[in-house]
Design a protein around this motif. Structure first.
Motif, mmCIF file in Angstrom:
data_model
loop_
_atom_site.group_PDB
_atom_site.id
_atom_site.type_symbol
_atom_site.label_atom_id
_atom_site.label_comp_id
_atom_site.label_asym_id
_atom_site.label_seq_id
_atom_site.Cartn_x
_atom_site.Cartn_y
_atom_site.Cartn_z
ATOM 1 N N UNK A 168 0.826 -1.208 0.000
ATOM 2 C CA UNK A 168 0.000 0.000 0.000
ATOM 3 C C UNK A 168 0.867 1.267 0.000
ATOM 4 N N UNK A 169 2.055 1.185 0.589
ATOM 5 C CA UNK A 169 2.949 2.346 0.679
ATOM 6 C C UNK A 169 3.806 2.523 -0.579
ATOM 7 N N UNK A 170 3.580 1.701 -1.599
ATOM 8 C CA UNK A 170 4.272 1.891 -2.865
ATOM 9 C C UNK A 170 5.581 1.138 -3.022
ATOM 10 N N UNK A 171 5.852 0.189 -2.136
ATOM 11 C CA UNK A 171 7.046 -0.639 -2.282
ATOM 12 C C UNK A 171 6.762 -1.742 -3.302
ATOM 13 N N UNK A 172 7.802 -2.146 -4.020
ATOM 14 C CA UNK A 172 7.715 -3.243 -4.974
ATOM 15 C C UNK A 172 8.447 -4.454 -4.422
ATOM 16 N N UNK A 173 7.847 -5.613 -4.575
ATOM 17 C CA UNK A 173 8.494 -6.852 -4.142
ATOM 18 C C UNK A 173 9.679 -7.130 -5.061
ATOM 19 N N UNK A 174 10.842 -7.435 -4.470
ATOM 20 C CA UNK A 174 12.063 -7.659 -5.257
ATOM 21 C C UNK A 174 12.616 -9.072 -5.151
ATOM 22 N N UNK A 175 12.272 -9.817 -4.090
ATOM 23 C CA UNK A 175 12.794 -11.169 -3.949
ATOM 24 C C UNK A 175 12.996 -11.551 -2.495
ATOM 25 N N UNK A 176 13.812 -12.572 -2.296
ATOM 26 C CA UNK A 176 14.065 -13.129 -0.963
ATOM 27 C C UNK A 176 15.496 -12.803 -0.537
ATOM 28 N N UNK A 177 15.627 -12.287 0.686
ATOM 29 C CA UNK A 177 16.947 -12.123 1.299
ATOM 30 C C UNK A 177 16.976 -13.025 2.528
ATOM 31 N N UNK A 178 18.146 -13.195 3.108
ATOM 32 C CA UNK A 178 18.281 -13.996 4.332
ATOM 33 C C UNK A 178 18.915 -13.148 5.421
ATOM 34 N N UNK A 179 18.305 -13.159 6.599
ATOM 35 C CA UNK A 179 18.832 -12.397 7.731
ATOM 36 C C UNK A 179 19.966 -13.179 8.388
ATOM 37 N N UNK A 180 20.562 -12.587 9.418
ATOM 38 C CA UNK A 180 21.779 -13.137 10.026
ATOM 39 C C UNK A 180 21.647 -14.594 10.449
ATOM 40 N N UNK A 181 20.462 -15.005 10.922
ATOM 41 C CA UNK A 181 20.303 -16.399 11.355
ATOM 42 C C UNK A 181 20.001 -17.345 10.193
ATOM 43 N N UNK A 182 19.993 -16.815 8.969
ATOM 44 C CA UNK A 182 19.773 -17.631 7.780
ATOM 45 C C UNK A 182 18.327 -17.746 7.339
ATOM 46 N N UNK A 183 17.402 -17.221 8.137
ATOM 47 C CA UNK A 183 15.992 -17.355 7.754
ATOM 48 C C UNK A 183 15.631 -16.353 6.653
ATOM 49 N N UNK A 184 14.704 -16.757 5.764
ATOM 50 C CA UNK A 184 14.349 -15.915 4.623
ATOM 51 C C UNK A 184 13.396 -14.780 4.999
ATOM 52 N N UNK A 185 13.490 -13.717 4.237
ATOM 53 C CA UNK A 185 12.572 -12.584 4.364
ATOM 54 C C UNK A 185 12.189 -12.105 2.967
ATOM 55 N N UNK A 186 10.968 -11.611 2.853
ATOM 56 C CA UNK A 186 10.495 -10.992 1.621
ATOM 57 C C UNK A 186 11.065 -9.582 1.587
ATOM 58 N N UNK A 187 11.709 -9.224 0.503
ATOM 59 C CA UNK A 187 12.395 -7.938 0.400
ATOM 60 C C UNK A 187 11.693 -7.020 -0.604
ATOM 61 N N UNK A 188 11.606 -5.751 -0.226
ATOM 62 C CA UNK A 188 10.868 -4.753 -1.016
ATOM 63 C C UNK A 188 11.712 -3.496 -1.156
ATOM 64 N N UNK A 189 11.388 -2.733 -2.196
ATOM 65 C CA UNK A 189 12.099 -1.487 -2.452
ATOM 66 C C UNK A 189 11.111 -0.439 -2.951
ATOM 67 N N UNK A 190 11.365 0.797 -2.567
ATOM 68 C CA UNK A 190 10.564 1.937 -3.036
ATOM 69 C C UNK A 190 11.519 2.998 -3.560
ATOM 70 N N UNK A 191 11.360 3.309 -4.828
ATOM 71 C CA UNK A 191 12.216 4.303 -5.467
ATOM 72 C C UNK A 191 11.665 5.696 -5.244
ATOM 73 N N UNK A 192 12.527 6.717 -5.334
ATOM 74 C CA UNK A 192 12.045 8.099 -5.197
ATOM 75 C C UNK A 192 10.995 8.414 -6.259
ATOM 76 N N UNK A 193 10.104 9.347 -5.884
ATOM 77 C CA UNK A 193 9.109 9.808 -6.842
ATOM 78 C C UNK A 193 7.841 9.197 -6.622
#
Length: 166
Positions: free
Chosen positions: A141-166
């Protein structure tokens, strides 16, 4: 009766008891909403909050003088975002929103945090657990786009998002 608007300020060591309560309530809400593992029963840990405060990157959202929510805005490259199963939209400098939690008493916390963060760094990234459906909805809703999966320090996956300027 009109509610006092949310204000955002840097967190201080004096906020640590309020932060503990905010995150306790956020963990309970997450667990009740089907997301018991993202923060478990202890995250974010007090030493991380103290480090965020010392680095000037933890902020509280207040009504009047009372903190009801908190988040970290971390500038610069996030090491957990260096490898993604997917692709980022841009390699330009960015800041990451981490550890956003609320005591549940105020509405519009996520939108206020994102607007405040974007005014300081318009290129933003954020991640969340696959079980955190409420956060996924707010992120989209805040305008972020889904980009893929990253892994945090303990190795568990997270859904990663990005919002570009504009």
């Amino acid at each position: 009766m009109q509610k006092t608007p949310l204000t955002i300020r840097p967190a201080t060591a004096a906020d640590l008891p309020a932060l503990a309560e905010i995150y306790r309530k956020a963990r309970a809400f997450m667990a009740a909403s089907g997301n018991p593992t993202q923060w478990g029963t202890t995250d974010p840990r007090p030493e991380i909050l103290r480090q965020d405060i010392a680095q000037g990157q933890l902020f509280v959202l207040c009504q009047g003088n009372i903190p009801h929510a908190a988040f970290a805005l971390v500038p610069g490259n996030d090491p957990t975002y260096a490898v993604i199963d997917g692709a980022w939209l841009s390699d330009a400098p960015y800041a990451t929103i981490h550890r956003l939690g609320s005591d549940g008493t105020c509405h519009g916390v996520f939108a206020a945090a994102v607007a405040w963060a974007a005014a300081r760094q318009p290129h933003l990234r954020i991640d969340t657990h696959a079980d955190n459906h409420i956060m996924q909805t707010l992120i989209a809703r805040a305008g972020f786009c889904y980009c893929g999966i990253i892994h945090v320090a303990d190795g568990s996956p997270r859904l990663a998002y990005e919002r570009l300027p504009g």
